[in-house]
Design a protein around this motif. Structure first.
Motif: not given
Length: 74
Positions: A11-12, A15
């Protein structure tokens, strides 16, 4: 793949890639705006020193936690 099956690291990364893509589009479409954003960024030496300082602080903190855990077990 649902959000529950995606790890936090992925997820990081998504992003980060999204922000990078947006920055590339900004640079391509509006060079003057990109210059304003680039002027707000610190120089590479400041980023490197900051990274080393944060890494050293994190290391000392984790070493302190580890020593405390060993002391409690022993």
């Amino acid at each position: 793949m649902s959000k529950r099956n995606t790890c936090q690291r992925c997820q990081w990364l998504r992003a980060f890639l999204g922000a990078g893509f947006a920055l590339i589009v900004l640079i391509g479409m509006k060079p003057q705006a990109a210059q304003v954003v680039a002027a707000m960024m610190p120089d590479p030496l400041s980023l490197a020193v900051g990274g080393m300082v944060l890494g050293a602080v994190a290391f000392v903190f984790r070493l302190w936690l580890w020593a405390r855990l060993v002391k409690q077990e022993g």
